[in-house]
Design an enzyme around this catalytic site. Structure first.
Site, PDB file in Angstrom:
ATOM      1  N   ASN A  40       0.877  -1.171   0.000  1.00  0.00           N
ATOM      2  CA  ASN A  40       0.000   0.000   0.000  1.00  0.00           C
ATOM      3  C   ASN A  40       0.911   1.216   0.000  1.00  0.00           C
ATOM      4  OD1 ASN A  40      -1.871   2.006   0.377  1.00  0.00           O
ATOM      5  ND2 ASN A  40      -2.833   1.103   2.179  1.00  0.00           N
ATOM      6  N   ARG A 107      -2.550  -2.100  -3.685  1.00  0.00           N
ATOM      7  CA  ARG A 107      -3.788  -1.362  -3.483  1.00  0.00           C
ATOM      8  C   ARG A 107      -3.766  -0.111  -4.366  1.00  0.00           C
ATOM      9  NH1 ARG A 107      -5.717   2.543   1.407  1.00  0.00           N
ATOM     10  NH2 ARG A 107      -7.876   2.761   0.747  1.00  0.00           N
ATOM     11  N   HIS A 196     -13.277   1.799  -0.061  1.00  0.00           N
ATOM     12  CA  HIS A 196     -13.152   0.731   0.941  1.00  0.00           C
ATOM     13  C   HIS A 196     -13.566  -0.621   0.373  1.00  0.00           C
ATOM     14  CE1 HIS A 196     -13.348   3.996   4.237  1.00  0.00           C
ATOM     15  NE2 HIS A 196     -12.096   3.563   4.134  1.00  0.00           N
ATOM     16  N   ARG A 257     -11.573  14.413   7.396  1.00  0.00           N
ATOM     17  CA  ARG A 257     -12.365  14.769   6.221  1.00  0.00           C
ATOM     18  C   ARG A 257     -13.767  15.185   6.645  1.00  0.00           C
ATOM     19  NH1 ARG A 257     -11.137   9.193   3.153  1.00  0.00           N
ATOM     20  NH2 ARG A 257      -8.903   9.140   3.619  1.00  0.00           N
TER      21      ARG A 257
END
Length: 438
Positions: A40, A107, A196, A257
């Site tokens: 990742n 990812r 996700h 966020r």
């Protein structure tokens, strides 16, 4: 035949493994040999895990930080992935050796409309991911840097891109369409994508197993609550709505966020406060959410402060949980029925006060939490609702790295069946041996 020879022959007969033992040993060896390196890659960090996929065993893991920062000793992503290989070698896992890896799983946050399943990486795929950078300027460039660096370092190993957006490819048009001029939206790829997607499939499977029902029969609301948060309405194993949209900014309140806001806020901050648009983007993605309201983005600290009477933290927690509750109610209506609410990820799995506050007042909808079960700590999938509840409430751990590794291995073996393919105890999840898949 002498007595000694007979004794040796007898000992040989008793110690020779039986056929079923040999088969079991071969299965065990195969399980431990299915090695996938999951990467990742972020803008300034590279997280990695080495997994024996079929065994479900995490062999090694690590984090390379401060990539590209002065004085870090990690000049760029090429240096970072070399350090990954060096760290694994030092731990006794030389992944640079031929045959040491079955695949590398990467990812990738945004797959746009093109990438709707895990994809074997080649030069064309790299170019296509680069073309999607305008949709995810904060994520895809870093993901791509890791892919390119590892392909240079490990060119003979299959590399597979696994996309956060792919699970939501089943959204119906009514859920993914924004009420914008159709031609503008089409031209610029403006639609709901959802994210996700490396968490929701595995969590959905494990929730179905806990409920003892087929995935195809279930209507679920899955709440992935970490520093990033999103909700998904999952019907029969298919995503039919989700809270994140064009980007991971929309939807639930998150650590830094904002989640849902009136779009006019952006224009107002630019016109009235003179804040440039790029600074507003940073404000909404890195300085808002819980951090914006109370100064902390770690839910544990926000809860601690709220419990001690801190009003700013109390308000932040109320806003955070109220937004979750609104989405649960909306998705109950969108699904038409609800079998279970599933909490997952760091906050969802480990913050009982958040779970209780988020679902408070929903008793009339058949949604209740058992206080004792909610407070009990466990790393296993578990019920949080009382026995006989109309709607089950569950806490189910997520394992995004294992999901990426399983999907990558499936692609390499040519037996990809989709994210919710039946679990097989030896062959893993989401794939079958290539000779059976043909």
């Amino acid at each position: 035949m002498s007595e000694r020879e007979g004794s040796q022959r007898e000992r040989g007969a008793t110690t020779a493994p039986r056929p079923e033992e040999r088969r079991a040993r071969r299965r065990e060896e195969r399980a431990l040999s299915d090695r996938v390196l999951v990467v990742n890659s972020g803008s300034s960090s590279v997280k990695y895990q080495l997994l024996a996929v079929t065994a479900g065993q995490r062999v090694a893991a690590g984090l390379i930080e401060r990539v590209g920062e002065p004085g870090s000793g990690v000049a760029d992503h090429d240096a970072a992935v070399r350090r990954v290989v060096d760290e694994l070698r030092a731990a006794g896992h030389d992944v640079s050796q031929p045959g040491a890896l079955d695949a590398v799983g990467h990812r990738v946050v945004h797959g746009g409309e093109r990438f709707v399943e895990p994809t074997l990486v080649d030069d064309e795929v790299v170019a296509a991911i680069r073309a999607l950078v305008p949709l995810a300027p904060l994520h895809n460039p870093a993901n791509l840097a890791g892919i390119e660096a590892l392909r240079r370092l490990q060119p003979d190993v299959p590399h597979v891109a696994v996309f956060d957006t792919a699970f939501h490819r089943t959204l119906p048009p009514r859920a993914w369409t924004y009420a914008l001029p159709a031609e503008v939206a089409r031209k610029h790829g403006v639609r709901r994508y959802g994210f996700h997607g490396t968490s929701f499939p595995g969590v959905t499977r494990r929730a179905a197993a806990l409920l003892g029902r087929p995935v195809e029969d279930l209507a679920l609301v899955v709440l992935h609550l970490g520093n990033g948060c999103s909700a998904a309405a999952v019907l029969g194993g298919r995503s039919v709505d989700t809270s994140m949209g064009l980007s991971p900014l929309e939807g639930l309140v998150m650590g830094t966020r904002s989640g849902d806001i009136d779009p006019t806020i952006v224009f107002h901050l630019h016109r009235a406060a003179g804040i440039p648009y790029d600074e507003i983007e940073v404000l909404l993605t890195k300085d808002s959410g819980l951090k914006g309201i109370c100064g902390d983005n770690d839910v544990r600290e926000v809860v601690r402060r709220a419990d001690s009477g801190d009003e700013a933290a109390q308000l932040a927690l109320q806003v955070y949980c109220y937004r979750i509750r609104k989405y649960v109610g909306a998705y109950y209506a969108a699904l038409g029925r609800l079998d279970a609410i599933v909490f997952t990820a760091g906050v969802g799995e480990n913050a009982p006060s958040v779970r209780a506050q988020a679902l408070d007042g929903l008793d009339r909808l058949g949604i209740r939490i058992d206080p004792a079960r909610n407070q009990a700590s466990s790393r296993e999938p578990r019920f949080l609702s009382p026995d006989g509840a109309e709607v089950a409430v569950l806490a189910v751990p997520t394992d995004e790295e294992l999901e990426i590794a399983q999907e990558a291995l499936a692609v390499v073996r040519g037996g990809w069946l989709g994210p919710l393919a039946p679990t097989r105890p030896v062959d893993g999840v989401g794939w079958r041996p290539a000779e059976e898949a043909r």
